[in-house]
Design a protein around this motif. Sequence first.
Motif, PDB file in Angstrom:
ATOM      1  N   PHE A 119       2.321 -79.051   0.514  1.00  0.00           N
ATOM      2  CA  PHE A 119       2.125 -80.051   1.562  1.00  0.00           C
ATOM      3  C   PHE A 119       0.971 -80.994   1.230  1.00  0.00           C
ATOM      4  N   TYR A 120       1.157 -82.241   1.668  1.00  0.00           N
ATOM      5  CA  TYR A 120       0.203 -83.308   1.399  1.00  0.00           C
ATOM      6  C   TYR A 120      -0.258 -83.886   2.729  1.00  0.00           C
ATOM      7  N   GLY A 121      -1.548 -83.784   3.007  1.00  0.00           N
ATOM      8  CA  GLY A 121      -2.089 -84.256   4.268  1.00  0.00           C
ATOM      9  C   GLY A 121      -2.634 -85.664   4.158  1.00  0.00           C
ATOM     10  N   ASP A 122      -1.748 -86.645   4.207  1.00  0.00           N
ATOM     11  CA  ASP A 122      -2.166 -88.036   4.111  1.00  0.00           C
ATOM     12  C   ASP A 122      -0.980 -88.915   4.491  1.00  0.00           C
ATOM     13  N   ALA A 123      -1.177 -90.222   4.467  1.00  0.00           N
ATOM     14  CA  ALA A 123      -0.100 -91.154   4.773  1.00  0.00           C
ATOM     15  C   ALA A 123       0.873 -91.241   3.606  1.00  0.00           C
ATOM     16  N   ILE A 124       2.131 -91.497   3.909  1.00  0.00           N
ATOM     17  CA  ILE A 124       3.173 -91.605   2.888  1.00  0.00           C
ATOM     18  C   ILE A 124       2.771 -92.620   1.824  1.00  0.00           C
ATOM     19  N   GLU A 125       2.247 -93.763   2.256  1.00  0.00           N
ATOM     20  CA  GLU A 125       1.916 -94.830   1.311  1.00  0.00           C
ATOM     21  C   GLU A 125       0.716 -94.492   0.430  1.00  0.00           C
ATOM     22  N   ASP A 126      -0.039 -93.459   0.776  1.00  0.00           N
ATOM     23  CA  ASP A 126      -1.141 -93.016  -0.072  1.00  0.00           C
ATOM     24  C   ASP A 126      -0.726 -91.897  -1.028  1.00  0.00           C
ATOM     25  N   VAL A 127       0.266 -91.112  -0.634  1.00  0.00           N
ATOM     26  CA  VAL A 127       0.664 -89.953  -1.432  1.00  0.00           C
ATOM     27  C   VAL A 127       1.728 -90.298  -2.470  1.00  0.00           C
ATOM     28  N   VAL A 128       2.772 -90.988  -2.055  1.00  0.00           N
ATOM     29  CA  VAL A 128       3.934 -91.188  -2.925  1.00  0.00           C
ATOM     30  C   VAL A 128       3.600 -91.939  -4.217  1.00  0.00           C
ATOM     31  N   PRO A 129       2.759 -92.976  -4.200  1.00  0.00           N
ATOM     32  CA  PRO A 129       2.462 -93.669  -5.460  1.00  0.00           C
ATOM     33  C   PRO A 129       1.826 -92.784  -6.532  1.00  0.00           C
ATOM     34  N   GLU A 130       1.238 -91.661  -6.134  1.00  0.00           N
ATOM     35  CA  GLU A 130       0.612 -90.756  -7.096  1.00  0.00           C
ATOM     36  C   GLU A 130       1.599 -89.762  -7.693  1.00  0.00           C
ATOM     37  N   MET A 131       2.824 -89.749  -7.225  1.00  0.00           N
ATOM     38  CA  MET A 131       3.826 -88.793  -7.702  1.00  0.00           C
ATOM     39  C   MET A 131       4.528 -89.309  -8.952  1.00  0.00           C
ATOM     40  N   ASP A 132       5.060 -88.381  -9.738  1.00  0.00           N
ATOM     41  CA  ASP A 132       5.776 -88.735 -10.954  1.00  0.00           C
ATOM     42  C   ASP A 132       7.136 -89.347 -10.633  1.00  0.00           C
ATOM     43  N   ASP A 133       7.681 -90.095 -11.565  1.00  0.00           N
ATOM     44  CA  ASP A 133       9.045 -90.583 -11.444  1.00  0.00           C
ATOM     45  C   ASP A 133       9.996 -89.392 -11.307  1.00  0.00           C
ATOM     46  N   GLY A 134      10.967 -89.499 -10.396  1.00  0.00           N
ATOM     47  CA  GLY A 134      11.951 -88.433 -10.233  1.00  0.00           C
ATOM     48  C   GLY A 134      11.345 -87.095  -9.866  1.00  0.00           C
ATOM     49  N   ALA A 135      10.268 -87.105  -9.097  1.00  0.00           N
ATOM     50  CA  ALA A 135       9.541 -85.871  -8.791  1.00  0.00           C
ATOM     51  C   ALA A 135      10.369 -84.879  -7.975  1.00  0.00           C
ATOM     52  N   PHE A 136      11.300 -85.392  -7.163  1.00  0.00           N
ATOM     53  CA  PHE A 136      12.099 -84.511  -6.298  1.00  0.00           C
ATOM     54  C   PHE A 136      13.580 -84.849  -6.435  1.00  0.00           C
ATOM     55  N   GLU A 137      14.385 -83.801  -6.484  1.00  0.00           N
ATOM     56  CA  GLU A 137      15.832 -84.028  -6.552  1.00  0.00           C
ATOM     57  C   GLU A 137      16.339 -84.662  -5.254  1.00  0.00           C
ATOM     58  N   ALA A 138      15.707 -84.333  -4.148  1.00  0.00           N
ATOM     59  CA  ALA A 138      16.116 -84.895  -2.861  1.00  0.00           C
ATOM     60  C   ALA A 138      14.884 -85.249  -2.040  1.00  0.00           C
ATOM     61  N   VAL A 139      14.953 -86.387  -1.374  1.00  0.00           N
ATOM     62  CA  VAL A 139      13.905 -86.858  -0.465  1.00  0.00           C
ATOM     63  C   VAL A 139      14.581 -87.229   0.838  1.00  0.00           C
ATOM     64  N   TYR A 140      13.967 -86.882   1.967  1.00  0.00           N
ATOM     65  CA  TYR A 140      14.573 -87.266   3.242  1.00  0.00           C
ATOM     66  C   TYR A 140      13.524 -87.616   4.281  1.00  0.00           C
ATOM     67  N   SER A 141      13.991 -88.355   5.288  1.00  0.00           N
ATOM     68  CA  SER A 141      13.151 -88.766   6.415  1.00  0.00           C
ATOM     69  C   SER A 141      13.951 -88.647   7.699  1.00  0.00           C
ATOM     70  N   VAL A 142      13.336 -88.063   8.722  1.00  0.00           N
ATOM     71  CA  VAL A 142      13.944 -87.987  10.048  1.00  0.00           C
ATOM     72  C   VAL A 142      13.044 -88.741  11.026  1.00  0.00           C
ATOM     73  N   GLU A 143      13.471 -89.918  11.427  1.00  0.00           N
ATOM     74  CA  GLU A 143      12.734 -90.725  12.401  1.00  0.00           C
ATOM     75  C   GLU A 143      11.260 -90.893  12.006  1.00  0.00           C
ATOM     76  N   THR A 144      11.041 -91.169  10.734  1.00  0.00           N
ATOM     77  CA  THR A 144       9.684 -91.392  10.224  1.00  0.00           C
ATOM     78  C   THR A 144       9.553 -92.771   9.610  1.00  0.00           C
ATOM     79  N   LEU A 145      10.469 -93.141   8.722  1.00  0.00           N
ATOM     80  CA  LEU A 145      10.395 -94.456   8.089  1.00  0.00           C
ATOM     81  C   LEU A 145      10.436 -95.570   9.121  1.00  0.00           C
ATOM     82  N   GLN A 146      11.063 -95.310  10.253  1.00  0.00           N
ATOM     83  CA  GLN A 146      11.164 -96.335  11.303  1.00  0.00           C
ATOM     84  C   GLN A 146       9.805 -96.685  11.910  1.00  0.00           C
TER      85      GLN A 146
END
Length: 205
Positions: free
Chosen positions: A96-123
């Motif tokens: 788990f990562y305790g921060d905002a999506i826009e702060d965490v995701v740019p630090e991740m590797d390309d193709g880091a996860f086989e699946a990514v999902y959002s439930v009423e969050t991106l909105q």
Amino acid sequence: MNSDEVRRQWAERTGEYSPDYYAYHGPDERSEAVRRALDRAVGPEASVLELGCSSGRHLSHLHGHGYGDLAGIEVNDDAFDVMAETYPALAAEGTFYGDAIEDVVPEMDDGAFEAVYSVETLQHLHPDVEWVFEELVRVTDDVLVTVENEGDADRSGASPPAVNYVRDDLPLYYRDWNRVFTDLGLVEVFASEHQRDTVRVFRSP
């Protein structure tokens, strides 16, 4: 309301729509919609990231159905204490990562996860951080699932997203997620409209 104010609203949220609120209500039909989509697309062996996982109700549903490589991003630090109390196995085994999506995701590797999902969050992401949508495509190796309220989204993409306010204080930005992610190179393979949300499944080409 600027992007910092939106972030603060969720980071300090208590009461309705807080981590305690979601833990109390537990997994629901959206949790099951995500599970069905992932079962069809990748299966329980896949590495899975939830965007805006709160106290883990959707991840716990996956965990209970055999998914073991689970991760989540959540800006509200209280969520992890609630998760430890409500879903202790998930809290112990997940990443788990305790921060905002826009702060965490740019630090991740390309193709880091086989699946990514959002439930009423991106909105709820402010227009100033829409650049992170391209980052989500970058870290998704195979499948991206969105379960979002698209409301009165501008299907042309010519205008800024329409905004509504939940309980007069939480901005909800209506976007056409088909347009957003197909414009970024993903292919939509499934879509289903429900009473409030639209479930969409995208794959990398």
